[in-house]
Scaffold this motif. Structure first.
Motif, mmCIF file in Angstrom:
data_model
loop_
_atom_site.group_PDB
_atom_site.id
_atom_site.type_symbol
_atom_site.label_atom_id
_atom_site.label_comp_id
_atom_site.label_asym_id
_atom_site.label_seq_id
_atom_site.Cartn_x
_atom_site.Cartn_y
_atom_site.Cartn_z
ATOM 1 N N ASP A 72 -12.161 53.381 63.906
ATOM 2 C CA ASP A 72 -12.862 52.136 64.335
ATOM 3 C C ASP A 72 -13.950 52.861 65.184
ATOM 4 N N ASP A 73 -13.768 54.082 65.989
ATOM 5 C CA ASP A 73 -14.635 54.582 66.856
ATOM 6 C C ASP A 73 -15.794 55.407 66.027
ATOM 7 N N GLU A 74 -15.540 55.718 64.910
ATOM 8 C CA GLU A 74 -16.122 56.721 64.023
ATOM 9 C C GLU A 74 -17.480 56.054 63.518
ATOM 10 N N ARG A 101 -8.574 60.861 66.067
ATOM 11 C CA ARG A 101 -9.449 59.837 66.755
ATOM 12 C C ARG A 101 -9.118 58.556 65.680
ATOM 13 N N ASN A 102 -9.680 57.373 66.330
ATOM 14 C CA ASN A 102 -9.594 56.295 65.749
ATOM 15 C C ASN A 102 -10.589 56.063 64.703
#
Length: 146
Positions: free
Chosen positions: A104-106, A101-102
């Motif tokens: 930035d999205d966490e 997963r990215n």
């Protein structure tokens, strides 16, 4: 020509009896026009083409990822979840946890002891930013009593 005399003092200009009934005729006219408009427009809004649709069988949506908690003790120890992690390997450990997963999205949640040094906290924040984790939430204790 006749005049209505009120009692013995004669008639005044306000002696005419007032009409206090509401004229509902314009209201009924408007309502009937609106009813006709909706009766004409309703059949136009429906689809008249018959189609035999197949059933939709979509896979269930995946559960959101488990939150990542970083805890900072007052002696400067940093934990990711329940695991003690040295500050220099914190980025690698976080990337291992999120997989592909990215970053930035966490969202990373930081819990810190009340007496933690500001320098230790900023070192953790800088390490997170250097590794691409920009969405950070600070966790505090809820002291509201209802």
């Amino acid at each position: 020509m006749g005049a209505k005399l009120a009692g013995s003092g004669g008639g005044g200009k306000y002696a005419i009896q007032q009409n206090s009934e509401i004229n509902v005729t314009p209201f009924v006219d408007v309502m009937l026009v609106l009813l006709i408009i909706f009766m004409v427009a309703a059949p136009l809004a429906t689809v008249s083409v018959k189609v035999d649709l197949p059933p939709a069988v979509a896979p269930p949506a995946p559960n959101p990822p488990t939150p990542i908690y970083i805890s900072i003790q007052n002696n400067g120890n940093v934990f990711i979840g329940d695991n003690l992690v040295p500050i220099y390997s914190m980025g690698d450990e976080l990337r291992r946890l999120i997989g592909r997963r990215n970053p930035d999205d966490e969202r990373v949640f930081i819990r810190s002891d009340r007496t933690t040094r500001y320098g230790d906290f900023m070192q953790v924040m800088n390490t997170l930013q250097d590794n691409g984790f920009y969405s950070v939430a600070l966790v505090g204790e809820d002291t509201n009593t209802f």
